[in-house]
Design an enzyme around this catalytic site. Structure first.
Site, PDB file in Angstrom:
ATOM      1  N   TYR A  70      38.092  37.954  55.151  1.00  0.00           N
ATOM      2  CA  TYR A  70      37.468  38.431  53.914  1.00  0.00           C
ATOM      3  C   TYR A  70      38.467  38.941  52.893  1.00  0.00           C
ATOM      4  O   TYR A  70      38.088  39.554  51.904  1.00  0.00           O
ATOM      5  CB  TYR A  70      36.449  39.528  54.239  1.00  0.00           C
ATOM      6  CG  TYR A  70      35.283  39.042  55.064  1.00  0.00           C
ATOM      7  CD1 TYR A  70      34.562  37.913  54.678  1.00  0.00           C
ATOM      8  CD2 TYR A  70      34.897  39.700  56.225  1.00  0.00           C
ATOM      9  CE1 TYR A  70      33.503  37.459  55.433  1.00  0.00           C
ATOM     10  CE2 TYR A  70      33.832  39.253  56.996  1.00  0.00           C
ATOM     11  CZ  TYR A  70      33.135  38.129  56.591  1.00  0.00           C
ATOM     12  OH  TYR A  70      32.066  37.680  57.342  1.00  0.00           O
ATOM     13  N   ASP A 102      40.397  37.255  50.750  1.00  0.00           N
ATOM     14  CA  ASP A 102      40.255  36.607  49.444  1.00  0.00           C
ATOM     15  C   ASP A 102      39.104  37.230  48.659  1.00  0.00           C
ATOM     16  O   ASP A 102      39.223  37.513  47.462  1.00  0.00           O
ATOM     17  CB  ASP A 102      40.023  35.112  49.604  1.00  0.00           C
ATOM     18  CG  ASP A 102      41.245  34.371  50.113  1.00  0.00           C
ATOM     19  OD1 ASP A 102      42.287  35.020  50.322  1.00  0.00           O
ATOM     20  OD2 ASP A 102      41.171  33.145  50.309  1.00  0.00           O
ATOM     21  N   TYR A 113      45.838  41.099  62.649  1.00  0.00           N
ATOM     22  CA  TYR A 113      45.306  39.855  63.184  1.00  0.00           C
ATOM     23  C   TYR A 113      45.383  39.865  64.707  1.00  0.00           C
ATOM     24  O   TYR A 113      46.134  40.657  65.302  1.00  0.00           O
ATOM     25  CB  TYR A 113      46.110  38.663  62.645  1.00  0.00           C
ATOM     26  CG  TYR A 113      46.007  38.459  61.158  1.00  0.00           C
ATOM     27  CD1 TYR A 113      44.794  38.146  60.552  1.00  0.00           C
ATOM     28  CD2 TYR A 113      47.148  38.561  60.346  1.00  0.00           C
ATOM     29  CE1 TYR A 113      44.708  37.952  59.184  1.00  0.00           C
ATOM     30  CE2 TYR A 113      47.072  38.362  58.973  1.00  0.00           C
ATOM     31  CZ  TYR A 113      45.845  38.051  58.394  1.00  0.00           C
ATOM     32  OH  TYR A 113      45.765  37.858  57.036  1.00  0.00           O
ATOM     33  N   GLN A 149      35.693  49.527  49.958  1.00  0.00           N
ATOM     34  CA  GLN A 149      37.056  49.421  49.452  1.00  0.00           C
ATOM     35  C   GLN A 149      37.578  50.773  48.982  1.00  0.00           C
ATOM     36  O   GLN A 149      38.752  51.094  49.187  1.00  0.00           O
ATOM     37  CB  GLN A 149      37.120  48.388  48.335  1.00  0.00           C
ATOM     38  CG  GLN A 149      36.975  46.960  48.835  1.00  0.00           C
ATOM     39  CD  GLN A 149      37.260  45.929  47.761  1.00  0.00           C
ATOM     40  OE1 GLN A 149      36.937  46.117  46.585  1.00  0.00           O
ATOM     41  NE2 GLN A 149      37.864  44.818  48.154  1.00  0.00           N
ATOM     42  N   ARG A 172      47.499  43.799  56.738  1.00  0.00           N
ATOM     43  CA  ARG A 172      47.637  42.368  56.943  1.00  0.00           C
ATOM     44  C   ARG A 172      47.210  41.618  55.685  1.00  0.00           C
ATOM     45  O   ARG A 172      46.530  42.166  54.814  1.00  0.00           O
ATOM     46  CB  ARG A 172      46.769  41.920  58.120  1.00  0.00           C
ATOM     47  CG  ARG A 172      45.291  41.945  57.821  1.00  0.00           C
ATOM     48  CD  ARG A 172      44.437  41.565  59.016  1.00  0.00           C
ATOM     49  NE  ARG A 172      43.187  40.922  58.569  1.00  0.00           N
ATOM     50  CZ  ARG A 172      42.176  40.616  59.369  1.00  0.00           C
ATOM     51  NH1 ARG A 172      42.233  40.898  60.661  1.00  0.00           N
ATOM     52  NH2 ARG A 172      41.093  40.020  58.888  1.00  0.00           N
ATOM     53  N   GLY A 173      47.597  40.332  55.600  1.00  0.00           N
ATOM     54  CA  GLY A 173      47.104  39.481  54.531  1.00  0.00           C
ATOM     55  C   GLY A 173      47.604  39.894  53.162  1.00  0.00           C
ATOM     56  O   GLY A 173      48.787  40.145  52.957  1.00  0.00           O
ATOM     57  N   GLU A 174      46.675  40.007  52.196  1.00  0.00           N
ATOM     58  CA  GLU A 174      47.069  40.322  50.822  1.00  0.00           C
ATOM     59  C   GLU A 174      46.399  41.574  50.277  1.00  0.00           C
ATOM     60  O   GLU A 174      47.068  42.438  49.729  1.00  0.00           O
ATOM     61  CB  GLU A 174      46.763  39.137  49.897  1.00  0.00           C
ATOM     62  CG  GLU A 174      47.143  39.410  48.447  1.00  0.00           C
ATOM     63  CD  GLU A 174      47.129  38.169  47.562  1.00  0.00           C
ATOM     64  OE1 GLU A 174      46.816  38.293  46.370  1.00  0.00           O
ATOM     65  OE2 GLU A 174      47.441  37.075  48.068  1.00  0.00           O
ATOM     66  N   ASP A 175      45.096  41.699  50.418  1.00  0.00           N
ATOM     67  CA  ASP A 175      44.410  42.817  49.777  1.00  0.00           C
ATOM     68  C   ASP A 175      44.896  44.157  50.322  1.00  0.00           C
ATOM     69  O   ASP A 175      45.335  45.033  49.560  1.00  0.00           O
ATOM     70  CB  ASP A 175      42.897  42.687  49.960  1.00  0.00           C
ATOM     71  CG  ASP A 175      42.140  43.816  49.282  1.00  0.00           C
ATOM     72  OD1 ASP A 175      42.348  44.031  48.075  1.00  0.00           O
ATOM     73  OD2 ASP A 175      41.356  44.498  49.964  1.00  0.00           O
ATOM     74  N   SER A 176      44.834  44.355  51.636  1.00  0.00           N
ATOM     75  CA  SER A 176      45.277  45.632  52.209  1.00  0.00           C
ATOM     76  C   SER A 176      46.778  45.832  52.014  1.00  0.00           C
ATOM     77  O   SER A 176      47.252  46.971  51.896  1.00  0.00           O
ATOM     78  CB  SER A 176      44.910  45.707  53.690  1.00  0.00           C
ATOM     79  OG  SER A 176      45.523  44.661  54.429  1.00  0.00           O
TER      80      SER A 176
END
Length: 368
Positions: A30, A32, A197, A244, A260-264
């Site tokens: 989630y 993106d 992850y 959020q 992890r990823g981009e948002d966090s």
């Protein structure tokens, strides 16, 4: 939070209150959708009409439980009947519905069409930011798409940062916030948030971490995997899904954040606390150079020992190097790591934010 699909799709389209259409597909996580929600909400709170179109709106029930004036969230399929707004943002190469593209081409004044790409510190971002892609065929023939690349310097699209965000983080009372939720630290205990992850090397990390830690486990694989691996002097609490806004407060409250990823990943940098990033794994190995580019840029101003040890920890956490004494040493240097995290935040905070640059990019305001 999602508005009724029956809501009128012909929002006022005026220069002082432009309409933004933001398209997002949910693939395997989630993140993106989280980025797109933050962008849409930020634009709405700056006075725009923002419509977020997604093929999976269900996570918004916990990401953004309260309505936001100027923001509506709508099913992807309903875009076929919508009148395009002034700016259309195609996020992460999701490919717009053909009917919507045809409607864009039919508008007397065609919308600004922007492809928002993934965040990276790699050099190609500066070369690719702003490139144009004229459409010579298909339903969008005659339109022009432009590529917008987020990044960490003024030659890119910047980072999402709402007005007042850093001030809110610095004035936050983390211990009190954690205690009111039953997640408070014990005397002498440090607190970390863990969002990872399934492939995270938890056993090696917990061994290197040592005693005196409370792990706040975000939803995901670590909630099942981490508790059996805890060492003496470590304890863990499984957290529910957070909005959020509350996830931001969690990051502000912890001594160390694993993201992890981009948002966090972006939100942890605004927290101004030491951060360990688990990059999204790619079979072709592209995640390795992406991690190295970020480490080189974000640690450029750090003391040499911190730069060396934190790089070793980051590589080990991402399975790109073995666990070494240097990786463990990084977790003993949180005072120096915190000072550098604040300096890095200040450097990023001195740059124009992504929404401001995106508005200028779309020709709706002045800016860089």
């Amino acid at each position: 939070m999602p508005d009724s699909p029956a809501e009128s799709s012909s929002a006022a389209q005026t220069p002082d209150k432009p309409t933004w259409d933001i398209f997002c597909r949910v693939i395997d996580n989630y993140g993106d959708l989280g980025v797109c929600l933050r962008l849409a909400r930020d634009l709405a709170q700056r006075g725009a009409q923002a419509r977020l179109w997604s093929d999976d709106l269900s996570p918004l029930a916990w990401m953004q439980p309260e309505p936001v004036e100027g923001l509506s969230c709508r099913p992807w399929a309903d875009s076929a009947r919508a009148e395009p707004g002034d700016v259309v943002v195609e996020t992460f190469g999701c490919e717009l519905p053909e009917a919507f593209v045809a409607a864009m081409a039919a508008r007397p004044v065609t919308p600004a069409w922007i492809n928002l790409e993934y965040l990276s510190a790699e050099s190609y971002v500066e070369r690719s930011h702003g490139l144009r892609s004229p459409q010579f065929s298909g339903p969008g023939a005659g339109l022009e798409k432009r590529f917008f690349y987020p990044g960490f310097n003024e030659r890119t699209g910047g980072l999402l940062r709402e007005p007042g965000l850093i001030e809110a983080a610095t004035s936050h009372h983390g211990d009190a916030w954690l205690a009111t939720r039953g997640w408070g630290r014990q005397p002498g205990e440090r607190v970390l948030s863990l969002f990872a992850y399934p492939r995270a090397p938890l056993a090696e990390f917990l061994e290197a971490l040592g005693p005196g830690w409370l792990l706040l486990l975000c939803p995901g694989a670590p909630q099942a995997e981490a508790p059996p691996l805890l060492r003496t002097g470590q304890r863990a609490i499984a957290l529910p899904h957070l909005s959020q806004a509350d996830y931001d407060r969690l990051l502000w409250s912890c001594d160390l954040n694993l993201v992890r990823g981009e948002d966090s990943f972006v939100r942890a940098q605004w927290a101004g606390q030491p951060m360990l990033w688990q990059i999204y794994f790619q079979d072709d190995g592209a995640h390795g150079p992406k991690l190295e580019a970020f480490l080189a840029q974000s640690l450029a101003g750090a003391p040499e020992a911190l730069r060396t040890n934190w790089s070793a920890l980051s590589r080990a956490w991402n399975g790109l190097a073995p666990w070494t004494s240097q990786a463990a040493d990084a977790l003993r240097e949180l005072t120096a790591a915190t000072a550098h995290a604040r300096a890095w935040r200040a450097e990023l905070g001195g740059q124009l934010d992504l929404s401001s640059r995106l508005q200028a990019f779309a020709g709706l305001s002045s800016g860089a």
